[in-house]
Every structure is written in structure tokens, then in C-alpha cells.
Design a protein around this motif. Sequence first.
Motif, mmCIF file in Angstrom:
data_model
loop_
_atom_site.group_PDB
_atom_site.id
_atom_site.type_symbol
_atom_site.label_atom_id
_atom_site.label_comp_id
_atom_site.label_asym_id
_atom_site.label_seq_id
_atom_site.Cartn_x
_atom_site.Cartn_y
_atom_site.Cartn_z
ATOM 1 N N ALA A 1 0.825 -1.206 0.000
ATOM 2 C CA ALA A 1 0.000 0.000 0.000
ATOM 3 C C ALA A 1 0.859 1.257 0.000
ATOM 4 C CB ALA A 1 -0.929 -0.009 1.211
ATOM 5 N N ALA A 2 1.939 1.237 0.769
ATOM 6 C CA ALA A 2 2.833 2.391 0.811
ATOM 7 C C ALA A 2 3.470 2.624 -0.553
ATOM 8 C CB ALA A 2 3.911 2.177 1.870
ATOM 9 N N LEU A 3 3.876 1.545 -1.214
ATOM 10 C CA LEU A 3 4.487 1.680 -2.533
ATOM 11 C C LEU A 3 3.478 2.161 -3.567
ATOM 12 C CD1 LEU A 3 6.757 -1.468 -2.395
ATOM 13 C CD2 LEU A 3 7.569 0.866 -2.791
ATOM 14 N N ARG A 4 2.241 1.716 -3.476
ATOM 15 C CA ARG A 4 1.215 2.203 -4.399
ATOM 16 C C ARG A 4 1.077 3.714 -4.317
ATOM 17 N NH1 ARG A 4 -2.010 -1.985 -2.088
ATOM 18 N NH2 ARG A 4 -2.053 -3.856 -3.421
ATOM 19 N N ALA A 5 1.192 4.247 -3.099
ATOM 20 C CA ALA A 5 1.051 5.685 -2.894
ATOM 21 C C ALA A 5 2.264 6.454 -3.406
ATOM 22 C CB ALA A 5 0.823 5.975 -1.416
ATOM 23 N N GLY A 6 3.431 5.789 -3.497
ATOM 24 C CA GLY A 6 4.636 6.412 -4.028
ATOM 25 C C GLY A 6 5.397 7.215 -2.994
ATOM 26 N N GLY A 7 6.560 7.711 -3.405
ATOM 27 C CA GLY A 7 7.380 8.533 -2.539
ATOM 28 C C GLY A 7 8.089 7.780 -1.435
ATOM 29 N N VAL A 8 8.305 6.486 -1.602
ATOM 30 C CA VAL A 8 8.908 5.650 -0.565
ATOM 31 C C VAL A 8 10.432 5.730 -0.662
ATOM 32 C CG1 VAL A 8 9.186 3.285 0.285
ATOM 33 C CG2 VAL A 8 6.943 4.081 -0.516
ATOM 34 N N ASN B 1 20.098 -10.255 -6.585
ATOM 35 C CA ASN B 1 19.064 -11.274 -6.421
ATOM 36 C C ASN B 1 17.683 -10.646 -6.620
ATOM 37 O OD1 ASN B 1 18.062 -10.230 -3.824
ATOM 38 N ND2 ASN B 1 20.010 -10.938 -2.988
ATOM 39 N N ALA B 2 16.640 -11.423 -6.331
ATOM 40 C CA ALA B 2 15.271 -10.953 -6.566
ATOM 41 C C ALA B 2 14.945 -9.698 -5.773
ATOM 42 C CB ALA B 2 14.282 -12.067 -6.224
ATOM 43 N N GLY B 3 15.514 -9.570 -4.570
ATOM 44 C CA GLY B 3 15.265 -8.386 -3.764
ATOM 45 C C GLY B 3 15.812 -7.128 -4.405
ATOM 46 N N HIS B 4 17.075 -7.182 -4.873
ATOM 47 C CA HIS B 4 17.658 -6.028 -5.562
ATOM 48 C C HIS B 4 16.859 -5.685 -6.818
ATOM 49 C CE1 HIS B 4 21.334 -7.846 -3.571
ATOM 50 N NE2 HIS B 4 21.354 -6.618 -3.091
ATOM 51 N N ARG B 5 16.467 -6.714 -7.563
ATOM 52 C CA ARG B 5 15.728 -6.471 -8.810
ATOM 53 C C ARG B 5 14.358 -5.863 -8.526
ATOM 54 N NH1 ARG B 5 18.087 -11.548 -10.029
ATOM 55 N NH2 ARG B 5 16.099 -12.637 -9.684
ATOM 56 N N ALA B 6 13.714 -6.279 -7.413
ATOM 57 C CA ALA B 6 12.414 -5.709 -7.064
ATOM 58 C C ALA B 6 12.557 -4.226 -6.733
ATOM 59 C CB ALA B 6 11.809 -6.462 -5.886
ATOM 60 N N VAL B 7 13.577 -3.866 -5.953
ATOM 61 C CA VAL B 7 13.794 -2.455 -5.619
ATOM 62 C C VAL B 7 14.018 -1.647 -6.899
ATOM 63 C CG1 VAL B 7 15.356 -0.827 -4.482
ATOM 64 C CG2 VAL B 7 14.654 -2.915 -3.299
ATOM 65 N N HIS C 1 9.281 2.269 -11.905
ATOM 66 C CA HIS C 1 7.855 2.587 -11.985
ATOM 67 C C HIS C 1 7.499 3.837 -11.185
ATOM 68 C CE1 HIS C 1 7.596 -1.431 -13.750
ATOM 69 N NE2 HIS C 1 6.367 -1.129 -14.121
ATOM 70 N N GLY C 2 8.511 4.576 -10.742
ATOM 71 C CA GLY C 2 8.269 5.859 -10.107
ATOM 72 C C GLY C 2 7.696 5.801 -8.706
ATOM 73 N N LEU C 3 7.925 4.691 -7.997
ATOM 74 C CA LEU C 3 7.337 4.528 -6.667
ATOM 75 C C LEU C 3 8.265 4.962 -5.539
ATOM 76 C CD1 LEU C 3 5.663 1.018 -7.128
ATOM 77 C CD2 LEU C 3 4.773 3.287 -7.717
ATOM 78 N N LEU C 4 9.538 5.206 -5.860
ATOM 79 C CA LEU C 4 10.538 5.474 -4.824
ATOM 80 C C LEU C 4 11.001 6.920 -4.830
ATOM 81 C CD1 LEU C 4 12.842 2.317 -5.090
ATOM 82 C CD2 LEU C 4 10.769 2.630 -3.721
ATOM 83 N N ALA C 5 11.295 7.428 -3.618
ATOM 84 C CA ALA C 5 11.921 8.739 -3.466
ATOM 85 C C ALA C 5 13.432 8.624 -3.501
ATOM 86 C CB ALA C 5 11.478 9.377 -2.150
#
Length: 306
Positions: A27-34, A96-102, A108-112
Amino acid sequence: MRTRPTLSWTPAEDLPPGTTDVEPVAAALRAGGVLVLSGAGISTESGIPDYRGEGGSLSRHTPMTYQEFVGDVRARRRYWARGHLGWRTFGRARPNAGHRAVAAFGRHGLLAGVITQNVDGLHQAAGSEGVVELHGALGRVVCLSCGARCSRRELAGRLEEANAGFEPVAAGLNPDGDADLTDEQVADFRVVPCARCGGVLKPDVVFFGESVPPPRVERCRALVDGASCLLVLGSSLTVMSGLRFVRQAERAGKPVLIVNRDPTRGDRHAATRVALPLGSALGSIADRLGIPVEAPPGGNVRSDSV
């Protein structure tokens, strides 16, 4: 200052329990700015051990301090001998999958932004951009006299030439790229000086007992100020270098979310802690968001830029 880690950390009994529900993070990622703050736990699935998790290296290994490195020529020989052998394995690690997910969340513009306590360069290899390496990077080397920098790959070639036949068997590898070798195994190792001025070379990382450069800290603080929430991935938050950003976020009223299998020092400041392995947890979150997690072009090859 990055303090020397203790051999163990026992969480207080009143810490909130972990959960297996990843929806608050989704939910936090959907809102963006994480803003992501990552630690050693995100790299364990790439073959790089953790300090404090199950089988963590602190049970057998105490990291080199800055004071030891600069003050003792024998300590430097021991460090570079062990580090040279460790780099052969450490340098081959892939995201690994964790790095690729980040990286996918970022695309997709979800991270600050991304702040990492790791020195392995795997976030960048997975495709993340603008990563703040809080503790530096093992892929770079700096001269303590003239400030010249070179890649670890370049230094490895010089060390290979100076130590032909150096093939000891290590007992293990540590998160700082240091292989476990005895004093007898490193006694004849030859350390090479700076190619420009003949000075002492040091990996471009923040050793325990050494301070994170203030401009880097301020950049991280600004990222926290500009984020909607802080997402901690794979860090026990035992040392203050990472915990201070958790406390900053809490003071500013920004939610703190943690994904870490074991309890952390930041749990009391967090809205939730997802107690799952990073790869599976982040993969599940990506699925919920409909975001494919895939390797970037180039096969996740890490650069040794200086």
C-alpha cells in the motif's frame, strides 16, 4: 561515527511482533514517494553473508577498524591479503530478486530514493539509479595521501602480480569482503602502494570507528525529509548510521516499515515489521502491484566506476 558492532543484540521483550502480511508495504508503494534503506540482509541471497542474522559473521569475525588500518602496517597487510582473496568471490556476486524488485519499484516511479548500508554495489547492478552508498563501495580504492581513486579491479590486478601463487583456503567470507585467513597464511603477502604518489591505499568504504562524510549524511537526511515513508529492507539497525534515519522519519510523522526476518533495533519506531525473507517478500509485493521483476540489460554486471 560508525561504531564497532557488538557480537550480539538482544531485542527488548516489549517490541511489537513481526507479521507475514506484506499489504502495508504494498500500500505504501502504491502511494509512491517511498525511501528505501537497505542493509546486509538484502544481499544474503546473492551469497554475501550477514553480520547478525542466522549464521552471521560476527560470531567468528570482528571487522577492521579505521584506527587499526591506518596505525598498523601489519593490520593493513592482513586486511589486504584477506580482502584480496575475498574480492574474488565478493566481486562475482550478482543481484538477487530483492535487488531487482527495488530497481523495478524505482523504474515505476514509486521510490523517493535508495540509501544502502551495503558496500557491494548490487543495487546499481540491478538497475537502481541514484543510490546513496552510506558506507561507500568496495569496488573503489582511495589513496589516503593524495586522494587518487582507482577501481578495485585495477588494484586486484596489481596485487595478483605482486603475489603470484597466493592461493590460501579461507574459512569463510564476511559482509565487508574480508576472507577468514590466519596470520600465518597472510605473513608473506605484499601490499602495493598508490601508483601515483606511493601512499597508503584504502578501500573507499567507511570502516568501523570512521565517520560517514557529513555531506553524505545530509543528503540522506534530505531524502528522508522528502519521502512519504521509510522502508527498511534487511537491516538489523544495530548501528546508529542507519537507525538515525528511522528516528528522523518517526519524529517527522512519516511511517516506518521494516522487512526483516529477525527483530531489529528499529522495531519500536516502526508501524510494522514483515518477518519474511527479502526475496520472497519483495517478489510477492511486486506481484500485488503488477510490476514485473526482471534483470536489466547487461546481465546484472556490476561496474567498478571511480
